[in-house]
Design a protein around this motif. Structure first.
Motif, mmCIF file in Angstrom:
data_model
loop_
_atom_site.group_PDB
_atom_site.id
_atom_site.type_symbol
_atom_site.label_atom_id
_atom_site.label_comp_id
_atom_site.label_asym_id
_atom_site.label_seq_id
_atom_site.Cartn_x
_atom_site.Cartn_y
_atom_site.Cartn_z
ATOM 1 N N GLU A 562 -6.823 -15.893 -16.567
ATOM 2 C CA GLU A 562 -6.224 -14.573 -16.748
ATOM 3 C C GLU A 562 -6.519 -13.721 -15.522
ATOM 4 O OE1 GLU A 562 -6.032 -10.940 -20.006
ATOM 5 O OE2 GLU A 562 -7.324 -12.669 -20.349
ATOM 6 N N PRO A 563 -5.509 -13.099 -14.915
ATOM 7 C CA PRO A 563 -5.731 -12.387 -13.651
ATOM 8 C C PRO A 563 -6.722 -11.239 -13.747
ATOM 9 C CG PRO A 563 -3.394 -12.752 -14.056
ATOM 10 C CD PRO A 563 -4.098 -13.102 -15.327
ATOM 11 N N GLY A 564 -6.804 -10.582 -14.923
ATOM 12 C CA GLY A 564 -7.668 -9.411 -15.023
ATOM 13 C C GLY A 564 -7.119 -8.256 -14.213
ATOM 14 N N ARG A 565 -7.991 -7.315 -13.907
ATOM 15 C CA ARG A 565 -7.550 -6.161 -13.131
ATOM 16 C C ARG A 565 -7.556 -6.514 -11.645
ATOM 17 N NH1 ARG A 565 -5.858 -1.859 -15.011
ATOM 18 N NH2 ARG A 565 -5.647 0.067 -13.838
ATOM 19 N N VAL A 566 -6.468 -6.219 -10.951
ATOM 20 C CA VAL A 566 -6.318 -6.583 -9.547
ATOM 21 C C VAL A 566 -6.801 -5.420 -8.692
ATOM 22 C CG1 VAL A 566 -4.718 -7.323 -7.756
ATOM 23 C CG2 VAL A 566 -4.353 -8.044 -10.126
ATOM 24 N N ARG A 567 -7.943 -5.605 -8.037
ATOM 25 C CA ARG A 567 -8.515 -4.578 -7.165
ATOM 26 C C ARG A 567 -7.913 -4.716 -5.770
ATOM 27 N NH1 ARG A 567 -10.821 -0.872 -10.457
ATOM 28 N NH2 ARG A 567 -12.057 -1.930 -12.073
ATOM 29 N N LEU A 568 -7.307 -3.671 -5.269
ATOM 30 C CA LEU A 568 -6.539 -3.746 -4.028
ATOM 31 C C LEU A 568 -7.340 -3.299 -2.821
ATOM 32 C CD1 LEU A 568 -3.136 -2.240 -5.189
ATOM 33 C CD2 LEU A 568 -3.783 -4.646 -5.053
ATOM 34 N N LEU A 569 -6.986 -3.876 -1.677
ATOM 35 C CA LEU A 569 -7.410 -3.319 -0.406
ATOM 36 C C LEU A 569 -6.506 -2.129 -0.085
ATOM 37 C CD1 LEU A 569 -7.640 -6.660 1.621
ATOM 38 C CD2 LEU A 569 -9.355 -5.636 0.130
ATOM 39 N N HIS A 570 -6.994 -1.220 0.718
ATOM 40 C CA HIS A 570 -6.164 -0.101 1.178
ATOM 41 C C HIS A 570 -5.699 -0.446 2.588
ATOM 42 C CE1 HIS A 570 -5.428 4.507 1.140
ATOM 43 N NE2 HIS A 570 -4.590 3.908 1.950
ATOM 44 N N THR A 571 -4.456 -0.912 2.707
ATOM 45 C CA THR A 571 -3.913 -1.312 4.005
ATOM 46 C C THR A 571 -3.590 -0.078 4.843
ATOM 47 O OG1 THR A 571 -2.985 -3.324 3.063
ATOM 48 C CG2 THR A 571 -2.091 -2.594 5.175
ATOM 49 N N VAL A 572 -4.053 -0.075 6.088
ATOM 50 C CA VAL A 572 -3.821 1.047 6.989
ATOM 51 C C VAL A 572 -3.066 0.518 8.214
ATOM 52 C CG1 VAL A 572 -4.856 2.935 8.291
ATOM 53 C CG2 VAL A 572 -5.978 2.080 6.217
ATOM 54 N N PRO A 573 -1.738 0.737 8.290
ATOM 55 C CA PRO A 573 -0.990 0.276 9.464
ATOM 56 C C PRO A 573 -1.458 0.963 10.737
ATOM 57 C CG PRO A 573 0.479 0.855 7.646
ATOM 58 C CD PRO A 573 -0.874 1.370 7.285
ATOM 59 N N ILE A 574 -1.136 0.347 11.874
ATOM 60 C CA ILE A 574 -1.495 0.942 13.166
ATOM 61 C C ILE A 574 -0.870 2.323 13.287
ATOM 62 C CG2 ILE A 574 -1.110 0.736 15.664
ATOM 63 C CD1 ILE A 574 -1.393 -2.271 15.357
ATOM 64 N N GLY A 575 -1.669 3.281 13.717
ATOM 65 C CA GLY A 575 -1.170 4.631 13.940
ATOM 66 C C GLY A 575 -1.369 5.577 12.775
ATOM 67 N N GLU A 576 -1.806 5.092 11.608
ATOM 68 C CA GLU A 576 -2.020 5.965 10.464
ATOM 69 C C GLU A 576 -3.489 6.346 10.348
ATOM 70 O OE1 GLU A 576 -0.345 4.831 6.763
ATOM 71 O OE2 GLU A 576 1.668 4.503 7.586
ATOM 72 N N ASP A 577 -3.746 7.515 9.750
ATOM 73 C CA ASP A 577 -5.115 7.978 9.557
ATOM 74 C C ASP A 577 -5.864 7.047 8.609
ATOM 75 O OD1 ASP A 577 -4.637 10.139 11.191
ATOM 76 O OD2 ASP A 577 -4.079 11.466 9.519
ATOM 77 N N ILE A 578 -7.151 6.920 8.827
ATOM 78 C CA ILE A 578 -7.976 6.039 8.011
ATOM 79 C C ILE A 578 -8.591 6.845 6.871
ATOM 80 C CG2 ILE A 578 -10.036 4.580 7.999
ATOM 81 C CD1 ILE A 578 -9.382 3.961 10.960
#
Length: 775
Positions: A562-578
């Motif tokens: 069972e997948p459970g809750r999917v914890r995501l990474l926060h993707t930050v494209p080049i040029g965007e604030d972190i």
């Protein structure tokens, strides 16, 4: 103080293709340029750049430019030249890139072939007409648009005949026909069934090719090569011997005919590879190419002519340097031969004898790309080759015999793969419907080598009585070389084949396992050349239908945790604030500001996943290594172009999981990633769906490798489909739908599996079982 002058630059248009041979050719071309002090810049489609790291590693720079649009390549190069980035010469080693090479050289007023002359030889019927008009023997040929025109040509000429694409390579779609009854099967083999094609008279004679280089605008023949092909109806080359064992008078006649033909065709630059037949009536010219021949001829020629640098000769001539290559060369004093493996069709269960072959002292090159578990397709074109052996010897006869003996000493044990139409799954054949719609992103997405603004949204539905009973949904991004209309056509054709065979993957038909049946059908499709995105789209729809019938979600149908809750990474494209919200951050790198970005991350408490998209070379790594050691990221993804640097990176960052992503698309790629980097990022669009991706993840788990589950910019349904594998992975990078849909970015989500089939993303605040409530 004036700026230092830029070093002279070679612009290699089209880089190398994904096949080992094409990569080897491109790397040699780059190395010989570098040996002359030339800076090197490679252009290619973005997905092929990513899939050929050895080529980008051998170059000083790489840019995603599609060579299939010659005008775009010429305009891009002209723009660089206007900004002071003017190359000294333009070159290409791939067949399909030659028009872009010619157009770019013409636009920059650099040495090259006339664009019209290259277009003429790339269009086979136009080349035949030009050669015939110049007085050279040519078979009768006709451009046909449908079967009726082909039948009319057969009725008006003497057979047998050959059906072939008007513009193609590797003998793909080339088939012999002996009469009208053979036409349907031959037309079905054409790569593009909607495009005009050629029917020409079959030439009965021994087949050869002539290899050479232009010096001062005049052709110089380096060698004549003897070809050996598999029996008709296909025309796949199985071996080459160089030089061809011909009488001196015949060799001279062949060379004189070819050089005269090249001059008549107004060709004057680079390398050439001209095919011909020796018949009872004399020499009949075949196809003409302005690149080196395939079949590892680029390795054989320097062996039989020691000291020869194929590409270096072209560069020296273009740069005005002396070239010591007389107009008439003596025959080579030693020989070489290449031979391809042609194992029987089926799934390989064992291979024996390979180690002895690859270590044989006479072997110049040897490769074998299949092993136990791989499916061997039929041998119908150059793309079906699974390996080769290249040897050197004293004479052509000795080289030919040795290559044959070595190939024959490798034994393949195979088992049959059940054909799709062997299973009758009922009478309810679904209707197949595919829709395509361009869709702008909610915001632009920038990575190291491109910025994405729009994707093609594709939806495949299986309909029964007007009701959707199975559905797949993906997006295609041309920046990654994903051609939306082509994927739609491939997927529709494959889905119709499966549907017409009543291949609906439900339980209970003579005890058959529906997943195993579908897996076999898709493996056969892969072996037949159906692309991974199209296979994924079809797999989604048919597994969705099977799960709906079984009344369970797809993950349960497949026996997944069972997948459970999917914890995501926060993707930050080049040029965007972190952002600094405590979530794991996936930072896109590979640009000029990497050092500044890394310094800004010092002290950030969140786990760091750094993705350079193979944007670093050795110098970049050495410069950034102290910062990376201080940051100690949790994951370092695709850091460098050259895989040889990976052991040093892993040693320098012992607490960091290193994973490979770009170009990881098969079980063999996955094994390479696990063996060299210790981890992999699995994307379903690359593998062709859940089933092949599951195999790769299972093997990585057994070997203790780091596992990331990734995505492209995809719709929510495709993301939820992939998220069913989250329980098998260490990290989930499944947020690509936030740029495609109106869904608001969140740190995690669940899957709503109340309804059978493909689950939907559930943005509920309730924690999964065993988790504390989110704060």
């Amino acid at each position: 103080m004036s700026a230092a002058p830029h070093p002279r630059e070679l612009l290699l248009i089209g880089g190398g293709g994904e096949m080992t041979l094409s990569v080897d050719v491109a790397v040699q071309a780059l190395e010989q340029a570098r040996a002359r002090g030339l800076r090197t810049h490679v252009t290619n489609r973005a997905d092929t750049l990513a899939a050929t790291p050895a080529v980008t590693a051998a170059a000083d720079a790489a840019t995603a430019v599609d060579f299939a649009r010659p005008g775009d390549t010429a305009d891009w190069a002209a723009g660089r030249a206007a900004d002071g980035e003017r190359p000294a010469l333009v070159f290409g080693v791939r067949e399909m890139a030659q028009e872009a090479v010619a157009a770019t050289a013409h636009a920059l007023e650099l040495p090259g072939n006339p664009p019209a002359a290259v277009r003429r030889i790339r269009t086979k019927d136009a080349c035949r007409a030009a050669l015939a008009a110049a007085g050279f023997r040519q078979p009768a040929v006709r451009v046909c648009r449908d079967a009726s025109e082909a039948r009319a040509f057969l009725a008006a000429t003497a057979g047998p005949w050959v059906v072939k694409p008007r513009d193609g390579a590797d003998s793909a779609g080339v088939r012999k026909v002996t009469g009208p009854d053979d036409l349907p099967a031959a037309l079905a083999q054409l790569p593009d069934r909607e495009a005009p094609f050629l029917v020409e008279e079959f030439v009965d004679g021994r087949e050869f090719s002539v290899e050479g280089v232009f010096v001062g605008g005049s052709p110089r023949v380096l060698a004549v090569t003897a070809k050996e092909k598999l029996p008709p109806p296909y025309f796949v080359e199985i071996g080459h011997v160089l030089p061809a064992d011909l009488p001196e008078e015949t060799r001279r006649s062949v060379e004189e005919t070819v050089t005269a033909a090249l001059t008549a065709l107004e060709l004057r630059f680079g390398l050439f590879h001209v095919e011909l037949w020796l018949t009872a009536e004399g020499i009949v010219l075949g196809e003409v190419h302005v690149r080196i021949g395939g079949g590892w001829i680029h390795r054989m020629l320097p062996h039989v002519r020691p000291g020869l640098e194929l590409y270096g000769t072209v560069y020296d001539d273009a740069l005005g340097l002396p070239v010591d290559l007389p107009a008439s060369l003596p025959a080579p004093e030693r020989a070489a031969a290449a031979r391809y493996f042609a194992p029987p069709e089926g799934r390989v269960t064992a291979v024996t004898g390979w180690d002895a072959v690859r270590t044989h002292p006479a072997v110049l090159h040897a490769e074998l790309r299949v092993g136990p578990g791989d499916v061997v397709p039929g041998f119908r074109s150059g793309g079906d080759r699974v390996g080769a052996v290249v040897v050197g010897a004293a004479t052509p006869a000795e080289a030919r015999e040795l290559a044959r003996e070595l190939v024959a000493s490798v034994h393949f044990t195979v088992e049959p793969v059940e054909p799709v139409d062997a299973v009758d799954m009922g009478d309810d054949v679904p209707e197949v419907r595919v829709d395509l719609e361009p869709r702008p992103l909610t915001s632009s997405f920038r990575i190291s080598h491109m910025t994405i603004e729009t994707v093609d949204h594709l939806r495949l539905r299986l309909l029964q009585g007007g009701r959707t009973v199975g559905e797949g949904e993906i997006t295609a991004d041309s920046g990654y070389g994903q051609d939306g209309p082509a994927i739609a056509a491939e997927a529709e054709a494959l889905a119709r084949t499966l549907a017409a065979a009543r291949y609906d993957a439900h339980h209970g038909a003579d005890g058959a396992d529906p997943v195993a049946l579908l897996r076999a059908a898709l493996e056969k499709a892969a072996a037949d050349g159906v692309g991974a995105p199209a296979r994924m789209l079809v797999e989604m729809a048919f597994l969705d239908r099977a799960a709906r019938r079984a009344g369970v979600p797809v993950w349960r149908l497949l026996g997944l945790p069972e997948p459970g809750r999917v914890r995501l990474l926060h993707t930050v494209p080049i040029g965007e604030d972190i952002p600094l919200d405590g979530r794991p951050l996936k930072i896109k790198l590979g640009g000029a500001d990497d050092e500044q970005i890394l310094r800004s991350l010092l002290g950030v408490p969140a786990p760091l996943i750094l993705d350079a998209n193979r944007g670093w070379d050795r110098q970049d790594w050495e410069r950034l290594r102290p910062l990376l050691a201080e940051l100690s990221p949790a994951v370092l993804e695709d850091p460098v172009r050259d895989p040889a640097l990976l052991p040093a990176i892993r040693a320098a960052l012992p607490g960091t999981a290193v994973v490979l992503d770009e170009g990881i698309a098969t079980a063999g790629d996955a094994a390479f990633a696990v063996g060299t980097a210790g981890g992999l990022n699995v994307k379903l669009m690359r593998f062709g769906g859940i089933l092949p991706a599951l195999d790769a993840l299972t093997d990585a788990t057994e070997k203790g490798a780091a596992r990331m589950l990734g995505c492209f910019l995809e719709p929510p349904r495709a993301i939820a489909y992939a998220a069913q594998l989250a329980g098998l992975c260490d990290w989930s990078d499944l947020d690509g739908h936030f740029w495609v849909s109106d869904d608001r970015p969140v740190p995690s989500y669940g899957l709503d599996s109340d309804a059978p089939g493909i689950p939907r993303i559930a943005y509920t605040p309730e924690p999964a079982r065993g988790e504390a409530p989110a704060i």
